[in-house]
Design a protein around this motif. Structure first.
Motif, PDB file in Angstrom:
ATOM      1  N   THR A   7      -6.415 -10.338 -23.965  1.00  0.00           N
ATOM      2  CA  THR A   7      -6.515  -8.877 -23.914  1.00  0.00           C
ATOM      3  C   THR A   7      -5.096  -8.305 -23.914  1.00  0.00           C
ATOM      4  O   THR A   7      -4.170  -8.931 -23.392  1.00  0.00           O
ATOM      5  CB  THR A   7      -7.277  -8.412 -22.663  1.00  0.00           C
ATOM      6  OG1 THR A   7      -6.602  -8.906 -21.508  1.00  0.00           O
ATOM      7  CG2 THR A   7      -8.712  -8.917 -22.666  1.00  0.00           C
ATOM      8  N   TYR A   8      -4.946  -7.141 -24.501  1.00  0.00           N
ATOM      9  CA  TYR A   8      -3.635  -6.489 -24.635  1.00  0.00           C
ATOM     10  C   TYR A   8      -3.691  -5.153 -23.899  1.00  0.00           C
ATOM     11  O   TYR A   8      -4.669  -4.404 -24.038  1.00  0.00           O
ATOM     12  CB  TYR A   8      -3.296  -6.282 -26.116  1.00  0.00           C
ATOM     13  CG  TYR A   8      -3.153  -7.607 -26.840  1.00  0.00           C
ATOM     14  CD1 TYR A   8      -1.917  -8.240 -26.920  1.00  0.00           C
ATOM     15  CD2 TYR A   8      -4.264  -8.253 -27.385  1.00  0.00           C
ATOM     16  CE1 TYR A   8      -1.790  -9.476 -27.549  1.00  0.00           C
ATOM     17  CE2 TYR A   8      -4.141  -9.483 -28.016  1.00  0.00           C
ATOM     18  CZ  TYR A   8      -2.903 -10.087 -28.094  1.00  0.00           C
ATOM     19  OH  TYR A   8      -2.772 -11.318 -28.697  1.00  0.00           O
ATOM     20  N   HIS A   9      -2.639  -4.887 -23.118  1.00  0.00           N
ATOM     21  CA  HIS A   9      -2.625  -3.673 -22.286  1.00  0.00           C
ATOM     22  C   HIS A   9      -1.243  -3.048 -22.327  1.00  0.00           C
ATOM     23  O   HIS A   9      -0.248  -3.755 -22.481  1.00  0.00           O
ATOM     24  CB  HIS A   9      -2.868  -4.023 -20.804  1.00  0.00           C
ATOM     25  CG  HIS A   9      -4.026  -4.926 -20.570  1.00  0.00           C
ATOM     26  ND1 HIS A   9      -5.283  -4.456 -20.315  1.00  0.00           N
ATOM     27  CD2 HIS A   9      -4.114  -6.279 -20.554  1.00  0.00           C
ATOM     28  CE1 HIS A   9      -6.107  -5.483 -20.153  1.00  0.00           C
ATOM     29  NE2 HIS A   9      -5.429  -6.595 -20.299  1.00  0.00           N
ATOM     30  N   LEU A  10      -1.195  -1.757 -22.062  1.00  0.00           N
ATOM     31  CA  LEU A  10       0.104  -1.126 -21.848  1.00  0.00           C
ATOM     32  C   LEU A  10       0.605  -1.532 -20.464  1.00  0.00           C
ATOM     33  O   LEU A  10      -0.169  -1.572 -19.507  1.00  0.00           O
ATOM     34  CB  LEU A  10      -0.040   0.398 -21.893  1.00  0.00           C
ATOM     35  CG  LEU A  10       0.172   1.080 -23.225  1.00  0.00           C
ATOM     36  CD1 LEU A  10       0.197   2.584 -23.024  1.00  0.00           C
ATOM     37  CD2 LEU A  10       1.462   0.609 -23.908  1.00  0.00           C
ATOM     38  N   PHE A  11       1.889  -1.816 -20.367  1.00  0.00           N
ATOM     39  CA  PHE A  11       2.521  -2.190 -19.099  1.00  0.00           C
ATOM     40  C   PHE A  11       2.423  -1.045 -18.092  1.00  0.00           C
ATOM     41  O   PHE A  11       2.601   0.122 -18.444  1.00  0.00           O
ATOM     42  CB  PHE A  11       4.003  -2.488 -19.392  1.00  0.00           C
ATOM     43  CG  PHE A  11       4.872  -2.650 -18.185  1.00  0.00           C
ATOM     44  CD1 PHE A  11       5.051  -3.890 -17.593  1.00  0.00           C
ATOM     45  CD2 PHE A  11       5.533  -1.553 -17.635  1.00  0.00           C
ATOM     46  CE1 PHE A  11       5.866  -4.043 -16.484  1.00  0.00           C
ATOM     47  CE2 PHE A  11       6.355  -1.699 -16.531  1.00  0.00           C
ATOM     48  CZ  PHE A  11       6.515  -2.944 -15.955  1.00  0.00           C
ATOM     49  N   ARG A  49      14.014  -7.346 -14.700  1.00  0.00           N
ATOM     50  CA  ARG A  49      13.582  -6.491 -13.586  1.00  0.00           C
ATOM     51  C   ARG A  49      14.224  -5.106 -13.660  1.00  0.00           C
ATOM     52  O   ARG A  49      13.612  -4.113 -13.269  1.00  0.00           O
ATOM     53  CB  ARG A  49      13.934  -7.189 -12.271  1.00  0.00           C
ATOM     54  CG  ARG A  49      13.011  -6.799 -11.154  1.00  0.00           C
ATOM     55  CD  ARG A  49      13.312  -7.546  -9.865  1.00  0.00           C
ATOM     56  NE  ARG A  49      12.685  -8.847  -9.795  1.00  0.00           N
ATOM     57  CZ  ARG A  49      13.346 -10.001  -9.575  1.00  0.00           C
ATOM     58  NH1 ARG A  49      14.643 -10.015  -9.410  1.00  0.00           N
ATOM     59  NH2 ARG A  49      12.684 -11.126  -9.519  1.00  0.00           N
ATOM     60  N   LEU A  50      15.440  -5.016 -14.179  1.00  0.00           N
ATOM     61  CA  LEU A  50      16.119  -3.711 -14.301  1.00  0.00           C
ATOM     62  C   LEU A  50      15.298  -2.742 -15.158  1.00  0.00           C
ATOM     63  O   LEU A  50      15.366  -1.533 -14.987  1.00  0.00           O
ATOM     64  CB  LEU A  50      17.500  -3.870 -14.959  1.00  0.00           C
ATOM     65  CG  LEU A  50      18.552  -4.723 -14.259  1.00  0.00           C
ATOM     66  CD1 LEU A  50      19.835  -4.742 -15.086  1.00  0.00           C
ATOM     67  CD2 LEU A  50      18.819  -4.191 -12.863  1.00  0.00           C
ATOM     68  N   TYR A  51      14.548  -3.301 -16.123  1.00  0.00           N
ATOM     69  CA  TYR A  51      13.834  -2.461 -17.090  1.00  0.00           C
ATOM     70  C   TYR A  51      12.446  -2.007 -16.619  1.00  0.00           C
ATOM     71  O   TYR A  51      11.800  -1.193 -17.286  1.00  0.00           O
ATOM     72  CB  TYR A  51      13.700  -3.204 -18.437  1.00  0.00           C
ATOM     73  CG  TYR A  51      14.963  -3.118 -19.255  1.00  0.00           C
ATOM     74  CD1 TYR A  51      15.137  -2.090 -20.187  1.00  0.00           C
ATOM     75  CD2 TYR A  51      15.990  -4.015 -19.072  1.00  0.00           C
ATOM     76  CE1 TYR A  51      16.305  -1.980 -20.917  1.00  0.00           C
ATOM     77  CE2 TYR A  51      17.173  -3.918 -19.802  1.00  0.00           C
ATOM     78  CZ  TYR A  51      17.320  -2.896 -20.713  1.00  0.00           C
ATOM     79  OH  TYR A  51      18.486  -2.782 -21.433  1.00  0.00           O
ATOM     80  N   GLY A  52      11.978  -2.528 -15.461  1.00  0.00           N
ATOM     81  CA  GLY A  52      10.619  -2.207 -15.004  1.00  0.00           C
ATOM     82  C   GLY A  52      10.356  -0.703 -14.901  1.00  0.00           C
ATOM     83  O   GLY A  52       9.405  -0.183 -15.515  1.00  0.00           O
ATOM     84  N   PRO A  53      11.170   0.048 -14.148  1.00  0.00           N
ATOM     85  CA  PRO A  53      10.904   1.486 -13.990  1.00  0.00           C
ATOM     86  C   PRO A  53      10.946   2.237 -15.327  1.00  0.00           C
ATOM     87  O   PRO A  53      10.126   3.125 -15.581  1.00  0.00           O
ATOM     88  CB  PRO A  53      12.042   1.947 -13.058  1.00  0.00           C
ATOM     89  CG  PRO A  53      12.454   0.706 -12.314  1.00  0.00           C
ATOM     90  CD  PRO A  53      12.271  -0.432 -13.281  1.00  0.00           C
ATOM     91  N   LYS A  54      11.876   1.839 -16.195  1.00  0.00           N
ATOM     92  CA  LYS A  54      11.982   2.502 -17.495  1.00  0.00           C
ATOM     93  C   LYS A  54      10.749   2.193 -18.359  1.00  0.00           C
ATOM     94  O   LYS A  54      10.192   3.075 -19.026  1.00  0.00           O
ATOM     95  CB  LYS A  54      13.268   1.989 -18.172  1.00  0.00           C
ATOM     96  CG  LYS A  54      13.554   2.617 -19.492  1.00  0.00           C
ATOM     97  CD  LYS A  54      14.940   2.194 -19.972  1.00  0.00           C
ATOM     98  CE  LYS A  54      14.955   2.308 -21.457  1.00  0.00           C
ATOM     99  NZ  LYS A  54      16.129   2.545 -22.123  1.00  0.00           N
ATOM    100  N   ALA A  55      10.306   0.933 -18.341  1.00  0.00           N
ATOM    101  CA  ALA A  55       9.126   0.549 -19.129  1.00  0.00           C
ATOM    102  C   ALA A  55       7.901   1.315 -18.634  1.00  0.00           C
ATOM    103  O   ALA A  55       7.062   1.765 -19.419  1.00  0.00           O
ATOM    104  CB  ALA A  55       8.895  -0.954 -19.028  1.00  0.00           C
ATOM    105  N   ASP A  56       7.814   1.481 -17.326  1.00  0.00           N
ATOM    106  CA  ASP A  56       6.681   2.215 -16.746  1.00  0.00           C
ATOM    107  C   ASP A  56       6.735   3.694 -17.183  1.00  0.00           C
ATOM    108  O   ASP A  56       5.736   4.271 -17.591  1.00  0.00           O
ATOM    109  CB  ASP A  56       6.761   2.091 -15.214  1.00  0.00           C
ATOM    110  CG  ASP A  56       5.572   2.726 -14.541  1.00  0.00           C
ATOM    111  OD1 ASP A  56       4.445   2.549 -15.040  1.00  0.00           O
ATOM    112  OD2 ASP A  56       5.766   3.418 -13.525  1.00  0.00           O
ATOM    113  N   ALA A  57       7.926   4.274 -17.137  1.00  0.00           N
ATOM    114  CA  ALA A  57       8.065   5.703 -17.466  1.00  0.00           C
ATOM    115  C   ALA A  57       7.830   5.960 -18.956  1.00  0.00           C
ATOM    116  O   ALA A  57       7.208   6.959 -19.333  1.00  0.00           O
ATOM    117  CB  ALA A  57       9.463   6.184 -17.064  1.00  0.00           C
ATOM    118  N   GLU A  58       8.289   5.052 -19.823  1.00  0.00           N
ATOM    119  CA  GLU A  58       8.212   5.317 -21.266  1.00  0.00           C
ATOM    120  C   GLU A  58       6.853   4.947 -21.876  1.00  0.00           C
ATOM    121  O   GLU A  58       6.481   5.477 -22.930  1.00  0.00           O
ATOM    122  CB  GLU A  58       9.342   4.587 -22.006  1.00  0.00           C
ATOM    123  CG  GLU A  58      10.712   5.159 -21.662  1.00  0.00           C
ATOM    124  CD  GLU A  58      11.852   4.611 -22.508  1.00  0.00           C
ATOM    125  OE1 GLU A  58      12.930   5.212 -22.501  1.00  0.00           O
ATOM    126  OE2 GLU A  58      11.670   3.557 -23.170  1.00  0.00           O
TER     127      GLU A  58
END
Ligand SMILES: CC(C)(COP(=O)(O)OP(=O)(O)OC[C@H]1O[C@@H](n2cnc3c(N)ncnc32)[C@H](O)[C@@H]1OP(=O)(O)O)[C@@H](O)C(=O)NCCC(=O)NCCS
Length: 213
Positions: A7-11, A49-58
């Motif tokens: 299954t494929y999901h948005l992060f 891990r640095l990219y987690g908040p950005k990936a969530d926001a975008e």
């Protein structure tokens, strides 16, 4: 394309720790430039891990899970090509520097003629599939899902830096074309050759394709 039910999901932020663990393992063990400079899974995990908040926001990053176990087995970390990088690069191992240098050269050349504007270009950044699930079309489906997601958000171009022959093949199959290339054999960083062990991979390529609405 795949026999494995996936299954494929948005992060979302709930995926952050699993994403950094998966991509840390996959890149440290199998991404040729990361292997060449000797990055450990833990060092690569710190980077992801640095990219987690950005990936969530975008909302542009896609993850693949085994339908049977729910385990994360693949991911494509994506971002807006024009958005600022996250803070915290000063915490990273200096082993990343030759990689940032060679991939940065691709971006500098490509974007010299194309001013970056928010909302226009999707950057497909870290594509990884767990070793036990390789070769089942999961990377190709992750790229397709990411392009579809970017297209729905209005992005009209997708760009990636493909570091090896397998990922270059995957992106070509999904309609990407080579635009800029560097050679692992010729690259020097601070006078040293860091990629001599991976010259069989040729070199990293910046590839792009249009996204049609
Ligand atoms: C690159 C990667 C994401 C591919 O994942 P995957 O799920 O196995 O990929 P897929 O099954 O969708 O497709 C693989 C394709 O590459 C082909 N391939 C495999 N090895 C290859 C090689 N050495 N050279 C060229 N093509 C190769 C396969 O035949 C398949 O193509 P096909 O469908 O036309 O037969 C995975 O190998 C990986 O995680 N590698 C480590 C991290 C990495 O290098 N990421 C990319 C950084 S840009």
């Amino acid at each position: 394309m795949t026999n494995t039910p996936v299954t494929y999901h948005l992060f979302t932020r709930a995926d952050a720790e699993e994403l950094s663990r998966l991509l840390g393992e996959v890149f440290a063990h199998r991404d040729p430039p990361a292997v060449a400079v000797g990055l450990t899974a833990s060092e690569f995990q710190t980077f992801v891990r640095l990219y987690g908040p950005k990936a969530d926001a975008e909302g542009l990053t896609v993850v693949a899970r085994s339908a049977a176990t729910g385990e994360m087995i693949g991911a494509l970390l994506a971002e807006d090509s024009a958005s600022a990088p996250p803070d915290g690069f000063d915490q990273l191992s200096s082993k990343f520097n030759p990689i940032f240098d060679i991939l940065g050269q691709l971006d500098t050349e490509y974007f010299a003629a194309r001013p970056r504007r928010l909302g226009e270009s999707l950057h497909l950044f870290l594509l990884g599939v767990a070793q036990g699930f390789a070769g089942h079309g999961i990377a190709q489906q992750l790229v397709a899902e990411s392009l579809a997601c970017g297209g729905r958000k209005g992005y009209r171009m997708a760009v990636t830096e493909a570091t090896n022959k397998t990922s270059q093949h995957v992106f070509r199959k999904l309609g990407f074309f080579e635009r800029v290339r560097r050679s692992y054999c010729d690259h020097l960083f601070e006078g040293q050759a860091h990629f001599v062990s991976i010259t069989d991979q040729g070199g990293p390529m910046l590839m792009n394709r249009e996204i049609t609405p």
